[in-house]
Design a protein around this motif. Sequence first.
Motif, PDB file in Angstrom:
ATOM      1  N   GLN A 158       3.076   3.252   7.804  1.00 37.37           N
ATOM      2  CA  GLN A 158       1.675   2.864   7.896  1.00 37.37           C
ATOM      3  C   GLN A 158       1.215   2.853   9.342  1.00 37.37           C
ATOM      4  OE1 GLN A 158       1.508  -0.967   6.079  1.00 37.37           O
ATOM      5  NE2 GLN A 158       1.996  -0.203   4.032  1.00 37.37           N
ATOM      6  N   LYS A 159      -0.027   3.255   9.513  1.00 35.25           N
ATOM      7  CA  LYS A 159      -0.700   3.138  10.803  1.00 35.25           C
ATOM      8  C   LYS A 159      -2.026   2.448  10.568  1.00 35.25           C
ATOM      9  CE  LYS A 159       0.764   7.164  13.471  1.00 35.25           C
ATOM     10  NZ  LYS A 159       0.279   8.405  14.088  1.00 35.25           N
ATOM     11  N   GLN A 160      -2.541   1.883  11.615  1.00 37.45           N
ATOM     12  CA  GLN A 160      -3.851   1.261  11.509  1.00 37.45           C
ATOM     13  C   GLN A 160      -4.842   2.114  12.286  1.00 37.45           C
ATOM     14  OE1 GLN A 160      -3.745  -2.827  12.560  1.00 37.45           O
ATOM     15  NE2 GLN A 160      -5.437  -3.326  11.197  1.00 37.45           N
ATOM     16  N   SER A 161      -5.947   2.458  11.637  1.00 36.35           N
ATOM     17  CA  SER A 161      -6.950   3.309  12.276  1.00 36.35           C
ATOM     18  C   SER A 161      -7.803   2.471  13.219  1.00 36.35           C
ATOM     19  CB  SER A 161      -7.825   3.988  11.221  1.00 36.35           C
ATOM     20  OG  SER A 161      -8.645   3.034  10.581  1.00 36.35           O
ATOM     21  N   TYR A 201       0.847  -1.179   0.000  1.00 36.74           N
ATOM     22  CA  TYR A 201       0.000   0.000   0.000  1.00 36.74           C
ATOM     23  C   TYR A 201       0.888   1.237   0.000  1.00 36.74           C
ATOM     24  CZ  TYR A 201      -3.855  -3.068   1.269  1.00 36.74           C
ATOM     25  OH  TYR A 201      -4.799  -4.049   1.272  1.00 36.74           O
ATOM     26  N   TYR A 202       0.356   2.340  -0.556  1.00 38.90           N
ATOM     27  CA  TYR A 202       1.112   3.579  -0.559  1.00 38.90           C
ATOM     28  C   TYR A 202       0.149   4.754  -0.437  1.00 38.90           C
ATOM     29  CZ  TYR A 202      -0.329   4.510  -5.365  1.00 38.90           C
ATOM     30  OH  TYR A 202      -1.064   4.764  -6.479  1.00 38.90           O
ATOM     31  N   CYS A 203       0.693   5.876  -0.010  1.00 43.68           N
ATOM     32  CA  CYS A 203      -0.073   7.114   0.068  1.00 43.68           C
ATOM     33  C   CYS A 203       0.208   7.909  -1.208  1.00 43.68           C
ATOM     34  CB  CYS A 203       0.329   7.922   1.297  1.00 43.68           C
ATOM     35  SG  CYS A 203      -0.557   9.492   1.413  1.00 43.68           S
ATOM     36  N   PRO A 204      -0.826   8.279  -1.956  1.00 40.60           N
ATOM     37  CA  PRO A 204      -0.579   8.995  -3.207  1.00 40.60           C
ATOM     38  C   PRO A 204      -0.162  10.452  -2.999  1.00 40.60           C
ATOM     39  CG  PRO A 204      -2.924   8.655  -2.888  1.00 40.60           C
ATOM     40  CD  PRO A 204      -2.223   7.941  -1.780  1.00 40.60           C
ATOM     41  N   TYR A 205      -0.253  10.963  -1.773  1.00 42.01           N
ATOM     42  CA  TYR A 205       0.016  12.376  -1.518  1.00 42.01           C
ATOM     43  C   TYR A 205       1.384  12.629  -0.886  1.00 42.01           C
ATOM     44  CZ  TYR A 205      -4.981  12.242  -2.181  1.00 42.01           C
ATOM     45  OH  TYR A 205      -6.228  12.006  -2.691  1.00 42.01           O
ATOM     46  N   LEU A 257      -5.744   0.718   6.949  1.00 42.28           N
ATOM     47  CA  LEU A 257      -4.408   1.286   6.934  1.00 42.28           C
ATOM     48  C   LEU A 257      -4.478   2.750   6.492  1.00 42.28           C
ATOM     49  CD1 LEU A 257      -2.385  -1.631   5.335  1.00 42.28           C
ATOM     50  CD2 LEU A 257      -2.381  -0.909   7.715  1.00 42.28           C
ATOM     51  N   ILE A 258      -3.793   3.607   7.253  1.00 44.25           N
ATOM     52  CA  ILE A 258      -3.731   5.024   6.911  1.00 44.25           C
ATOM     53  C   ILE A 258      -2.270   5.462   6.902  1.00 44.25           C
ATOM     54  CG2 ILE A 258      -6.017   5.590   7.817  1.00 44.25           C
ATOM     55  CD1 ILE A 258      -4.628   6.675  10.332  1.00 44.25           C
ATOM     56  N   CYS A 259      -2.015   6.594   6.243  1.00 44.75           N
ATOM     57  CA  CYS A 259      -0.672   7.148   6.184  1.00 44.75           C
ATOM     58  C   CYS A 259      -0.335   7.754   7.542  1.00 44.75           C
ATOM     59  CB  CYS A 259      -0.606   8.196   5.080  1.00 44.75           C
ATOM     60  SG  CYS A 259       0.990   9.008   4.950  1.00 44.75           S
ATOM     61  N   GLY A 260       0.888   7.513   8.004  1.00 47.55           N
ATOM     62  CA  GLY A 260       1.305   8.048   9.291  1.00 47.55           C
ATOM     63  C   GLY A 260       1.606   9.534   9.242  1.00 47.55           C
ATOM     64  N   GLU A 268      -4.290  10.086   5.435  1.00 53.42           N
ATOM     65  CA  GLU A 268      -5.157   9.625   4.344  1.00 53.42           C
ATOM     66  C   GLU A 268      -5.114   8.102   4.252  1.00 53.42           C
ATOM     67  OE1 GLU A 268      -7.160  11.204   2.059  1.00 53.42           O
ATOM     68  OE2 GLU A 268      -6.852  13.020   3.243  1.00 53.42           O
ATOM     69  N   ASP A 269      -6.185   7.553   3.660  1.00 52.69           N
ATOM     70  CA  ASP A 269      -6.228   6.107   3.444  1.00 52.69           C
ATOM     71  C   ASP A 269      -5.161   5.705   2.432  1.00 52.69           C
ATOM     72  OD1 ASP A 269      -8.331   5.759   5.185  1.00 52.69           O
ATOM     73  OD2 ASP A 269      -9.858   5.902   3.602  1.00 52.69           O
ATOM     74  N   LEU A 270      -4.567   4.561   2.664  1.00 56.51           N
ATOM     75  CA  LEU A 270      -3.550   4.061   1.743  1.00 56.51           C
ATOM     76  C   LEU A 270      -4.216   3.361   0.558  1.00 56.51           C
ATOM     77  CD1 LEU A 270      -0.909   2.633   4.217  1.00 56.51           C
ATOM     78  CD2 LEU A 270      -0.929   4.843   3.091  1.00 56.51           C
ATOM     79  N   VAL A 271      -3.553   3.437  -0.596  1.00 54.64           N
ATOM     80  CA  VAL A 271      -4.062   2.860  -1.833  1.00 54.64           C
ATOM     81  C   VAL A 271      -3.235   1.622  -2.152  1.00 54.64           C
ATOM     82  CG1 VAL A 271      -4.440   3.315  -4.285  1.00 54.64           C
ATOM     83  CG2 VAL A 271      -4.703   5.162  -2.637  1.00 54.64           C
TER      84      VAL A 271
END
Length: 91
Positions: free
Chosen positions: A16-19, A4-8, A24-27, A31-34
Amino acid sequence: MVQYYCPYCNTKYQFQKQSSKSTLICGLCGEDLVKKPFIRLNQIIALVAASSLLLPLIYTFIFLIKNQINPPKKNYHAKSTFMIVIKAKIS
């Protein structure tokens, strides 16, 4: 393994963090990871372009090797009669 990656965010500094909803969200930005696709469109286009350049070259080498292993039979009779006709016209 799914990546997974963050496009921004910059890929160097991502983690990565877990909400609380277990996604999975960007640390960095939150934002949500893609999910990274396994095969991208530009990879397919590059493969088609490379094969269009390499396949004729491979085809040529195969026939070059094939002709050296089994040389084509020449028609010497036709060649000799052609030479006789040319010599007759010259003389």
